[in-house]
Design a protein around this motif. Structure first.
Motif, PDB file in Angstrom:
ATOM      1  N   VAL A  49     -38.299 -28.319  39.196  1.00 27.64           N
ATOM      2  CA  VAL A  49     -37.405 -28.677  40.302  1.00 27.64           C
ATOM      3  C   VAL A  49     -37.028 -30.154  40.210  1.00 27.64           C
ATOM      4  CG1 VAL A  49     -37.214 -28.836  42.820  1.00 27.64           C
ATOM      5  CG2 VAL A  49     -38.374 -26.892  41.769  1.00 27.64           C
ATOM      6  N   ASN A  50     -35.747 -30.416  40.395  1.00 27.75           N
ATOM      7  CA  ASN A  50     -35.210 -31.785  40.392  1.00 27.75           C
ATOM      8  C   ASN A  50     -35.577 -32.562  39.126  1.00 27.75           C
ATOM      9  OD1 ASN A  50     -34.005 -31.275  42.840  1.00 27.75           O
ATOM     10  ND2 ASN A  50     -35.668 -32.165  44.040  1.00 27.75           N
ATOM     11  N   ASP A  80     -33.187 -29.060  44.393  1.00 27.15           N
ATOM     12  CA  ASP A  80     -33.686 -28.679  45.707  1.00 27.15           C
ATOM     13  C   ASP A  80     -33.496 -29.876  46.640  1.00 27.15           C
ATOM     14  OD1 ASP A  80     -34.976 -27.886  47.965  1.00 27.15           O
ATOM     15  OD2 ASP A  80     -36.862 -27.348  46.997  1.00 27.15           O
ATOM     16  N   LEU A  81     -32.663 -29.705  47.650  1.00 29.23           N
ATOM     17  CA  LEU A  81     -32.331 -30.812  48.547  1.00 29.23           C
ATOM     18  C   LEU A  81     -33.194 -30.815  49.804  1.00 29.23           C
ATOM     19  CD1 LEU A  81     -29.851 -30.734  46.613  1.00 29.23           C
ATOM     20  CD2 LEU A  81     -28.451 -31.425  48.533  1.00 29.23           C
ATOM     21  N   SER A  82     -34.291 -30.066  49.789  1.00 25.73           N
ATOM     22  CA  SER A  82     -35.148 -29.993  50.985  1.00 25.73           C
ATOM     23  C   SER A  82     -35.681 -31.364  51.363  1.00 25.73           C
ATOM     24  CB  SER A  82     -36.332 -29.055  50.730  1.00 25.73           C
ATOM     25  OG  SER A  82     -35.875 -27.806  50.351  1.00 25.73           O
ATOM     26  N   ASN A  83     -35.926 -32.214  50.398  1.00 23.44           N
ATOM     27  CA  ASN A  83     -36.482 -33.541  50.678  1.00 23.44           C
ATOM     28  C   ASN A  83     -35.431 -34.641  50.621  1.00 23.44           C
ATOM     29  OD1 ASN A  83     -39.159 -32.731  51.089  1.00 23.44           O
ATOM     30  ND2 ASN A  83     -39.424 -32.498  48.884  1.00 23.44           N
ATOM     31  N   GLY A  84     -34.174 -34.276  50.685  1.00 18.95           N
ATOM     32  CA  GLY A  84     -33.121 -35.287  50.684  1.00 18.95           C
ATOM     33  C   GLY A  84     -32.142 -35.066  49.549  1.00 18.95           C
ATOM     34  N   PRO A 153     -23.491 -25.821  49.266  1.00 22.43           N
ATOM     35  CA  PRO A 153     -23.555 -24.817  50.334  1.00 22.43           C
ATOM     36  C   PRO A 153     -24.970 -24.485  50.799  1.00 22.43           C
ATOM     37  CG  PRO A 153     -23.002 -23.797  48.226  1.00 22.43           C
ATOM     38  CD  PRO A 153     -23.004 -25.275  47.995  1.00 22.43           C
ATOM     39  N   ALA A 154     -25.973 -24.710  49.939  1.00 26.51           N
ATOM     40  CA  ALA A 154     -27.364 -24.412  50.306  1.00 26.51           C
ATOM     41  C   ALA A 154     -28.271 -25.412  49.611  1.00 26.51           C
ATOM     42  CB  ALA A 154     -27.723 -22.991  49.898  1.00 26.51           C
ATOM     43  N   ALA A 155     -29.512 -25.483  50.074  1.00 26.42           N
ATOM     44  CA  ALA A 155     -30.417 -26.531  49.580  1.00 26.42           C
ATOM     45  C   ALA A 155     -30.741 -26.374  48.093  1.00 26.42           C
ATOM     46  CB  ALA A 155     -31.704 -26.526  50.386  1.00 26.42           C
ATOM     47  N   ARG A 156     -30.769 -25.138  47.636  1.00 26.59           N
ATOM     48  CA  ARG A 156     -31.169 -24.910  46.240  1.00 26.59           C
ATOM     49  C   ARG A 156     -30.018 -24.392  45.402  1.00 26.59           C
ATOM     50  NH1 ARG A 156     -36.645 -23.690  44.762  1.00 26.59           N
ATOM     51  NH2 ARG A 156     -38.082 -24.635  46.239  1.00 26.59           N
ATOM     52  N   GLY A 157     -30.032 -24.730  44.140  1.00 24.92           N
ATOM     53  CA  GLY A 157     -29.003 -24.258  43.230  1.00 24.92           C
ATOM     54  C   GLY A 157     -29.259 -24.790  41.831  1.00 24.92           C
ATOM     55  N   CYS A 183     -31.659 -35.981  36.860  1.00 24.81           N
ATOM     56  CA  CYS A 183     -31.453 -35.204  38.075  1.00 24.81           C
ATOM     57  C   CYS A 183     -32.646 -35.539  38.951  1.00 24.81           C
ATOM     58  CB  CYS A 183     -31.411 -33.724  37.711  1.00 24.81           C
ATOM     59  SG  CYS A 183     -31.594 -32.593  39.069  1.00 24.81           S
ATOM     60  N   GLN A 184     -32.406 -36.196  40.077  1.00 30.79           N
ATOM     61  CA  GLN A 184     -33.534 -36.792  40.782  1.00 30.79           C
ATOM     62  C   GLN A 184     -33.322 -36.756  42.286  1.00 30.79           C
ATOM     63  OE1 GLN A 184     -34.396 -40.623  39.038  1.00 30.79           O
ATOM     64  NE2 GLN A 184     -35.525 -41.279  40.854  1.00 30.79           N
ATOM     65  N   SER A 185     -34.340 -36.354  43.003  1.00 29.51           N
ATOM     66  CA  SER A 185     -34.278 -36.414  44.464  1.00 29.51           C
ATOM     67  C   SER A 185     -34.473 -37.861  44.888  1.00 29.51           C
ATOM     68  CB  SER A 185     -35.373 -35.532  45.066  1.00 29.51           C
ATOM     69  OG  SER A 185     -35.415 -35.718  46.455  1.00 29.51           O
ATOM     70  N   ILE A 186     -33.685 -38.295  45.875  1.00 27.59           N
ATOM     71  CA  ILE A 186     -33.853 -39.688  46.299  1.00 27.59           C
ATOM     72  C   ILE A 186     -34.395 -39.759  47.722  1.00 27.59           C
ATOM     73  CG2 ILE A 186     -32.307 -40.825  44.701  1.00 27.59           C
ATOM     74  CD1 ILE A 186     -30.089 -40.559  46.660  1.00 27.59           C
TER      75      ILE A 186
END
Lengths: 207, 194
Positions: A49-50, A80-84, A153-157, A183-186
């Motif tokens: 993920v990410n 996964d945008l669950s954490n931002g 459109p949704a948190a995951r993709g 590809c990194q969650s910030i």
């Protein structure tokens, strides 16, 4: 006698056709819900993920999905945008590279060639619908700076980077350039304190 | 008794017709969802969020990750230009000129979209790797055993399909779109059979 017993009347034929139409519509509309393993979900479970994953050149042994062109090299990120928000950065992309974003159901809701981005390479900021980012968020987060904002459109993709192989001699160069992809969650954004910044324009929208 | 038998018959007929037509429309498409040019078939709205349910169903059933048809167009041939199914015990020549777009690739798959194992480890030709005639046209031989020139191997047994992928098909950055020219797809000619 038996043949006559089963001979359908015109009325029953009409009923059969109407029912067939209902079954047809139900089957077509229900298929996406019945098949849980969409191509994106099948890929996503095998990816971290990410984080960007470069796929090996496609052969019968390494082909992750049917019909993927073997003359393209692929790098993928299960976001996964669950954490931002998530930032996608590909600093060494050549103009023919394609960046495509997919929802979990397989919709390619964003696609663009690298030719449409500035010389600094591809920079995208993925945010969820309805999410508002503050000016200070952009100021504090170097990675989000100068990134085109894409609403997902949704948190995951899935993020797919596809690079045409111009010839076997170019393959190592493509892989080297793909190493620049991140590809990194910030993290969680701060609450909005000022007006939203004007994000750089999207270069291509897959619709 | 007669009523029960007729009801059962109606239900069986309805399910068979409804499911059969749904599977056909999802697997093969129709004029509403696909475009046919010679032996090449393409799903017009592949990958797009606004795609119809048949196109979505096709991608899901085939397990195919389709990029939006605005940026990548997939053409699939299951027959040669005369309409006969593609078989590994026959040789074919794919010939023509560049179909358009910024880049294209021709690959051989089995009917379920899997690459076919071959000793040469060759699975596709593209607009950069194909050898051309002085006119700029190309000929790619599709055959089980090695052939001179552009040779694309098939598997050892059974039927196969050809997939032509064209990037930037509508020529968003080229003059082709402005001229409104139709994409010219290559011919698929059968040469010999064993």
């Amino acid at each position: 006698m038996k043949r006559r017993f089963l001979r359908p009347s015109l009325y029953s034929l009409v009923v059969a056709l109407l029912l067939a139409a209902l079954v047809h519509v139900a089957a077509v509309l229900g298929l996406p819900h019945l098949v849980r393993e969409s191509p994106v979900r099948r890929l996503a479970v095998a990816l971290p993920v990410n984080a960007m994953q470069i796929l090996p050149p496609l052969t019968p042994d390494t082909q992750p999905l049917p019909f993927l062109s073997p003359d393209l090299r692929y790098a993928m990120c299960h976001y996964d945008l669950s954490n931002g928000p998530v930032v996608l950065e590909v600093s060494r992309a050549t103009p023919s590279w394609i960046v495509a974003l997919f929802s979990e159901t397989g919709d390619n809701f964003y696609a663009a060639t690298a030719a449409g981005f500035s010389k600094g390479g591809v920079r995208l900021l993925l945010v969820r619908a309805g999410e508002r980012l503050s000016n200070s968020f952009f100021a504090d987060t170097r990675l989000a700076d100068r990134a085109a904002q894409v609403t997902v459109p949704a948190a995951r993709g899935l993020i797919v980077i596809a690079a045409p192989i111009e010839g076997q001699a170019f393959d190592p160069g493509i892989e080297g350039a793909m190493q620049s992809a991140r590809c990194q969650s910030i993290g969680r954004q701060r609450p909005v304190s000022r007006a939203n910044p004007v994000a750089p324009p999207l270069v291509g929208q897959g619709r | 008794m007669r009523l029960i038998a007729q009801t059962a018959l109606v239900l069986v007929l309805a399910v068979a017709l409804g499911l059969g037509s749904a599977i056909y429309m999802i697997d093969r498409g129709s004029r509403l969802t696909t475009e046919q040019q010679g032996p090449w078939r393409s799903w017009a709205n592949a990958g797009r969020p606004e795609a119809d349910s048949y196109t979505r169903g096709h991608a899901i059933r085939a397990g195919w990750l389709m990029m939006t048809s605005r940026l990548a167009r997939y053409y699939e041939a299951r027959t040669d230009s005369s309409g006969s199914g593609l078989r590994t015990d026959c040789d074919y020549v794919v010939e023509g000129s560049d179909p358009g777009g910024t880049w294209w690739s021709l690959a051989v798959f089995d009917r379920k979209g899997h690459l076919q194992r071959n000793a040469a480890g060759r699975y596709a030709f593209n607009s950069s790797s194909v050898m051309r005639e002085p006119s700029g046209n190309f000929q790619i031989t599709i055959a089980r055993d090695a052939r001179p020139g552009n040779w694309l191997p098939t598997g050892r047994t059974g039927a196969f399909l050809l997939q032509l992928t064209v990037l930037d098909p509508v020529g968003t950055a080229s003059d082709r779109a402005k001229a409104g020219r139709k994409i010219e797809l290559p011919r698929v000619r059968r040469t010999t059979c064993r």
